[in-house]
Design a protein around this motif. Structure first.
Motif, short mmCIF file in Angstrom:
data_model
loop_
_atom_site.label_atom_id
_atom_site.label_comp_id
_atom_site.label_asym_id
_atom_site.label_seq_id
_atom_site.Cartn_x
_atom_site.Cartn_y
_atom_site.Cartn_z
N CYS A 166 24.11 29.08 60.65
CA CYS A 166 23.66 30.37 60.12
C CYS A 166 23.22 30.26 58.66
O CYS A 166 23.85 29.56 57.85
N ASP A 167 22.16 30.97 58.34
CA ASP A 167 21.71 31.07 56.95
C ASP A 167 22.57 32.05 56.17
O ASP A 167 22.80 31.89 54.97
N ARG A 168 23.03 33.08 56.88
CA ARG A 168 23.83 34.13 56.25
C ARG A 168 24.84 34.64 57.27
O ARG A 168 24.56 34.69 58.47
N LEU A 169 26.03 35.01 56.78
CA LEU A 169 27.08 35.52 57.65
C LEU A 169 27.53 36.91 57.19
O LEU A 169 27.54 37.21 55.99
N HIS A 170 27.90 37.71 58.18
CA HIS A 170 28.54 39.00 57.93
C HIS A 170 29.87 38.99 58.67
O HIS A 170 29.92 38.72 59.87
N VAL A 171 30.94 39.25 57.95
CA VAL A 171 32.28 39.26 58.52
C VAL A 171 32.64 40.70 58.87
O VAL A 171 32.61 41.59 58.00
N LEU A 172 32.98 40.94 60.14
CA LEU A 172 33.40 42.26 60.58
C LEU A 172 34.90 42.30 60.77
O LEU A 172 35.51 41.34 61.26
N VAL A 216 31.77 45.92 57.91
CA VAL A 216 31.37 44.65 57.31
C VAL A 216 32.17 44.49 56.02
O VAL A 216 32.03 45.30 55.09
N VAL A 217 33.02 43.46 55.96
CA VAL A 217 33.90 43.30 54.80
C VAL A 217 33.47 42.15 53.89
O VAL A 217 33.99 42.02 52.79
N ALA A 218 32.54 41.33 54.33
CA ALA A 218 32.02 40.24 53.49
C ALA A 218 30.67 39.83 54.02
O ALA A 218 30.45 39.79 55.24
N SER A 219 29.75 39.51 53.12
CA SER A 219 28.41 39.08 53.49
C SER A 219 27.94 38.03 52.50
O SER A 219 28.26 38.10 51.30
N GLY A 220 27.16 37.09 53.00
CA GLY A 220 26.60 36.09 52.12
C GLY A 220 26.40 34.76 52.82
O GLY A 220 26.61 34.65 54.04
N PRO A 221 26.00 33.73 52.09
CA PRO A 221 25.89 32.39 52.67
C PRO A 221 27.25 31.94 53.19
O PRO A 221 28.29 32.37 52.67
N PRO A 222 27.28 31.08 54.20
CA PRO A 222 28.56 30.67 54.78
C PRO A 222 29.58 30.18 53.76
O PRO A 222 30.76 30.53 53.83
N ARG A 223 29.14 29.39 52.79
CA ARG A 223 30.10 28.82 51.83
C ARG A 223 30.74 29.91 50.97
O ARG A 223 31.90 29.80 50.57
N ALA A 224 30.00 30.99 50.71
CA ALA A 224 30.54 32.07 49.89
C ALA A 224 31.44 33.00 50.69
O ALA A 224 32.29 33.69 50.11
N VAL A 225 31.25 33.03 52.01
CA VAL A 225 31.96 34.00 52.85
C VAL A 225 33.21 33.40 53.48
O VAL A 225 34.27 34.05 53.55
N VAL A 230 38.90 25.00 53.14
CA VAL A 230 37.47 24.83 53.36
C VAL A 230 37.03 23.59 52.58
O VAL A 230 37.17 23.53 51.35
N VAL A 231 36.49 22.61 53.31
CA VAL A 231 36.07 21.35 52.70
C VAL A 231 34.63 21.07 53.12
O VAL A 231 34.04 21.81 53.89
N ASP A 232 34.07 20.00 52.59
CA ASP A 232 32.72 19.59 52.98
C ASP A 232 32.77 18.76 54.26
O ASP A 232 33.60 17.84 54.38
N HIS A 233 31.88 19.08 55.19
CA HIS A 233 31.79 18.29 56.41
C HIS A 233 31.34 16.87 56.05
O HIS A 233 30.36 16.69 55.32
N PRO A 234 32.03 15.84 56.54
CA PRO A 234 31.69 14.47 56.13
C PRO A 234 30.34 14.00 56.61
O PRO A 234 29.78 13.04 56.04
N LEU A 235 29.77 14.63 57.66
CA LEU A 235 28.47 14.19 58.19
C LEU A 235 27.32 15.05 57.70
O LEU A 235 26.22 14.54 57.46
N THR A 236 27.54 16.35 57.54
CA THR A 236 26.43 17.26 57.24
C THR A 236 26.50 17.91 55.86
O THR A 236 25.50 18.42 55.37
N GLY A 237 27.70 17.91 55.26
CA GLY A 237 27.86 18.60 53.99
C GLY A 237 28.07 20.10 54.12
O GLY A 237 28.27 20.79 53.11
N ASP A 238 28.01 20.64 55.35
CA ASP A 238 28.26 22.06 55.56
C ASP A 238 29.73 22.38 55.28
O ASP A 238 30.59 21.48 55.32
N PRO A 239 30.06 23.66 55.06
CA PRO A 239 31.48 24.01 54.95
C PRO A 239 32.20 23.70 56.25
O PRO A 239 31.70 23.98 57.34
#
Length: 263
Positions: free
Chosen positions: A202-208, A213-222, A238-247
């Motif tokens: 996802c480019d952006r997440l919304h937490v319900l 909606v209680v939080a919105s933003g890029p995955p790393r911020a949410v 929350v750490v960096d994925h060793p293969l992709t760098g994603d959260p």
């Protein structure tokens, strides 16, 4: 095409399920909805693919109130893969996928070359070309999921609405599906239980939570440890994925989350 959800309220059976939700699914981006069971994700998505009508608020499709459009016109813009699949179909896989072309056909009109090309491309995209002549009822749950996704692709929509699309899929086909969604670059609104998949695709997440909606933003911020504890009720790092760098969310399966902020 952009989706704007403005102050959305949805109630049924005398219960408010979505309460004042506001969010945007930007054009060409994958926007994810995450939250615990019962938080309102599926209900919100049902208003976007017109299975439910909002009690209040609006769903805008490119600035136009979606519920002012005819079903045919909206079906040319929005395709859905809902959780509720209906009954078994005594049709072939190819016939199921061809149903995605209905919004473009006159009554009783047969298939043309454009339809056949769209169906073939959709089947190839989900890896089900070899099963085109099989009966839908003979497929496994994961295979059925991919066929129904192909039907949505054959509809050639500007907007995809997907409710838990990785359900019933094994790990390989989950990965294939998420790669396919990234490659599509259509406006996509998707609910996911797998938070690591959501963080990856996802480019952006919304937490319900409780219909809001209680939080919105890029995955790393949410997807923070605080949100994991408060909304999901778990301890996590929350750490960096060793293969992709994603959260990458690492859950503590031994210790309950602190009660701070829990509702």
């Amino acid at each position: 095409m952009r989706i704007d959800i403005e102050d959305l309220h949805v109630s049924y059976a005398r219960r408010t399920v979505v309460a004042g939700a506001r969010l945007v699914a930007a054009e060409g981006e994958i926007t994810g909805l995450v939250g615990p069971n019962g938080s309102g994700k599926s209900t919100l998505l049902r208003t976007v693919y017109r299975h439910l009508r909002p009690t209040a608020g609006r769903v805008l499709l490119g600035g136009t109130d979606l519920h002012t459009l005819s079903p045919l016109r909206s079906a040319r813009h929005v395709a859905a893969l809902p959780q509720e699949r209906g009954g078994d179909f005594e049709l072939t896989v190819r016939e199921i996928v061809a149903m995605g072309r209905i919004p473009y056909k006159r009554p009783f009109a047969g298939e043309d070359d454009t339809d056949r090309e769209s169906v073939a491309r959709a089947l190839a995209g989900v890896g089900m070309s070899a099963a085109a002549d099989r009966r839908f009822t003979t497929l496994s749950g994961g295979e059925r999921q991919r066929v129904l996704l192909a039907r949505a692709f054959a509809q050639d929509p500007e907007v995809l609405v997907l409710d838990e699309p990785t359900n019933h899929l094994d790990v390989r086909h989950q990965v294939d599906l998420l790669v396919l969604l990234r490659a599509q670059r259509r406006t996509t609104l998707v609910s996911l239980h797998d938070l690591n998949a959501a963080a990856s695709v996802c480019d952006r997440l919304h937490v319900l939570h409780d219909g809001a909606v209680v939080a919105s933003g890029p995955p790393r911020a949410v997807l923070t440890p605080e949100v994991m504890a408060e909304v999901f009720g778990v301890r996590a790092a929350v750490v960096d994925h060793p293969l992709t760098g994603d959260p990458l969310i690492a859950f503590d399966h031994r210790t309950p989350a602190p009660q701070i902020g829990r509702r």
